[in-house]
Scaffold this motif. Structure first.
Motif, PDB file in Angstrom:
ATOM      1  N   THR A   5     -74.228 -25.151 -32.534  1.00 15.60           N
ATOM      2  CA  THR A   5     -73.103 -24.542 -31.837  1.00 15.60           C
ATOM      3  C   THR A   5     -72.207 -23.851 -32.834  1.00 15.60           C
ATOM      4  O   THR A   5     -72.040 -24.295 -33.963  1.00 15.60           O
ATOM      5  CB  THR A   5     -72.283 -25.613 -31.085  1.00 15.60           C
ATOM      6  N   GLN A   6     -71.621 -22.746 -32.390  1.00 17.18           N
ATOM      7  CA  GLN A   6     -70.745 -21.965 -33.262  1.00 17.18           C
ATOM      8  C   GLN A   6     -69.495 -22.753 -33.605  1.00 17.18           C
ATOM      9  O   GLN A   6     -68.890 -23.406 -32.768  1.00 17.18           O
ATOM     10  CB  GLN A   6     -70.390 -20.655 -32.573  1.00 17.18           C
ATOM     11  N   GLY A 246     -66.696 -11.525 -32.351  1.00 11.55           N
ATOM     12  CA  GLY A 246     -67.708 -11.878 -33.335  1.00 11.55           C
ATOM     13  C   GLY A 246     -68.133 -13.329 -33.334  1.00 11.55           C
ATOM     14  O   GLY A 246     -69.077 -13.685 -34.015  1.00 11.55           O
ATOM     15  N   SER A 247     -67.465 -14.175 -32.569  1.00 12.35           N
ATOM     16  CA  SER A 247     -67.758 -15.601 -32.658  1.00 12.35           C
ATOM     17  C   SER A 247     -69.173 -15.944 -32.209  1.00 12.35           C
ATOM     18  O   SER A 247     -69.766 -16.906 -32.691  1.00 12.35           O
ATOM     19  CB  SER A 247     -66.738 -16.394 -31.835  1.00 12.35           C
ATOM     20  N   LYS A 248     -69.737 -15.151 -31.302  1.00 10.91           N
ATOM     21  CA  LYS A 248     -71.085 -15.442 -30.821  1.00 10.91           C
ATOM     22  C   LYS A 248     -72.159 -14.950 -31.784  1.00 10.91           C
ATOM     23  O   LYS A 248     -73.335 -15.274 -31.607  1.00 10.91           O
ATOM     24  CB  LYS A 248     -71.294 -14.790 -29.444  1.00 10.91           C
ATOM     25  N   GLN A 249     -71.753 -14.160 -32.757  1.00  5.99           N
ATOM     26  CA  GLN A 249     -72.715 -13.591 -33.691  1.00  5.99           C
ATOM     27  C   GLN A 249     -73.038 -14.499 -34.866  1.00  5.99           C
ATOM     28  O   GLN A 249     -73.955 -14.219 -35.637  1.00  5.99           O
ATOM     29  CB  GLN A 249     -72.182 -12.260 -34.234  1.00  5.99           C
ATOM     30  N   PHE A 250     -72.287 -15.584 -35.015  1.00  7.82           N
ATOM     31  CA  PHE A 250     -72.441 -16.451 -36.179  1.00  7.82           C
ATOM     32  C   PHE A 250     -72.498 -17.910 -35.747  1.00  7.82           C
ATOM     33  O   PHE A 250     -71.883 -18.296 -34.758  1.00  7.82           O
ATOM     34  CB  PHE A 250     -71.269 -16.256 -37.146  1.00  7.82           C
ATOM     35  N   ASP A 251     -73.234 -18.712 -36.517  1.00  4.98           N
ATOM     36  CA  ASP A 251     -73.229 -20.154 -36.275  1.00  4.98           C
ATOM     37  C   ASP A 251     -71.954 -20.774 -36.829  1.00  4.98           C
ATOM     38  O   ASP A 251     -71.397 -21.700 -36.246  1.00  4.98           O
ATOM     39  CB  ASP A 251     -74.449 -20.807 -36.947  1.00  4.98           C
TER      40      ASP A 251
END
Length: 274
Positions: A5-6, A246-251
């Motif tokens: 999860t991020q 951008g939060s969904k683009q990174f773990d």
């Protein structure tokens, strides 16, 4: 993904996590860290360095794959790493590309001190221009083009995201036909980084050092990695507080203070007028 999860982390939290690195399990499946950056932000560079250094000092020995070195210089980079004792010795070589090397030198020094392989992973500006003018085969070998199916149209969502990133990255000033021709050049860079990572992951863990755009999960290197390797890959984004989304683009998403700089769109606007 290694981090399911991020997570939104502050700079201080990341630095604390680096200091609490655990002993490495050498028998585990290859670990891949894709670690982004805002190229000119010193605090983002420092946060990323501390995370990597914390784990290396606990025994981790990954290969360091870097966007900042062009792929054709791999032999020269290997020789320099064998000959040099300081990072400046490497970054001052006449074949080295222009970057703010003072921001990368602590990481390069870490690689020298702990004998971590440095890998050149970027498609050069000249090769990118060849691809813009003549397609993938103008600069990529036939095996790479075939393996990654670059002779077929990109998936619609992937092409659209690249198109959006390129247009926004050029201050919404590029003619549509120019942006379209630039997509293959960006894809070629992601593909080549993925290729280097996959090759290295057969032998050891891997860390990629690249801009945030290259490590985005839906549009960067990740889609070009084998599915089995994606499962052991963690994507770190280092963005400035002023940047939205951008939060969904990174773990793992690390937010750092914005670095003062001139408006790049003003310079780009002046260049376009010329």
């Amino acid at each position: 993904m290694a981090v399911p999860t991020q997570s939104l982390l502050t700079l201080s939290t990341l630095l604390l996590a680096a200091g609490c690195a655990t002993q490495v399990d050498v028998n585990a499946a290859p670990t891949v860290w894709l670690m982004g950056e805002v190229h000119d932000n010193p605090q983002a560079h420092k946060a990323r360095y501390e995370i990597i250094a914390g784990k290396v000092k606990q025994g981790w020995r990954p290969a360091i794959v870097m966007e900042q070195f062009d792929r054709e210089h791999q032999g020269l980079l290997r020789t320099a790493q064998d000959e040099c004792k300081t990072a400046v010795c490497i970054t001052s070589k006449p074949w080295v590309e222009k970057w703010q090397w003072e921001l990368y030198e602590p990481l390069i020094q870490l690689a020298l001190d702990y004998q971590l392989p440095l890998l050149a992973a970027n498609v050069s500006r000249d090769d990118a221009n060849r691809i813009v003018k003549g397609g993938y085969s103008a600069a990529l070998d036939p095996d790479t083009v075939a393996h990654y199916e670059l002779n077929k149209p990109l998936p619609t969502a992937l092409a659209e995201q690249h198109r959006q990133n390129i247009v926004e990255g050029h201050c919404n000033m590029l003619p549509p036909q120019v942006a379209e021709k630039m997509i293959p050049a960006q894809v070629a860079r992601d593909v080549w980084m993925a290729k280097v990572i996959e090759q290295q992951a057969e032998q050891r863990d891997v860390v990629l050092i690249a801009g945030n755009g290259h490590v985005q999960k839906d549009v960067g290197v990740v889609p070009w990695l084998p599915v089995t390797l994606q499962e052991t890959t963690t994507v770190y984004g280092f963005i400035e507080n002023s940047q939205a989304g951008g939060s969904k683009q990174f773990d793992v998403l690390a937010q750092v203070p914005a670095h003062p700089r001139e408006d790049p769109c003003e310079a780009f606007k002046a260049m376009m007028k010329k």
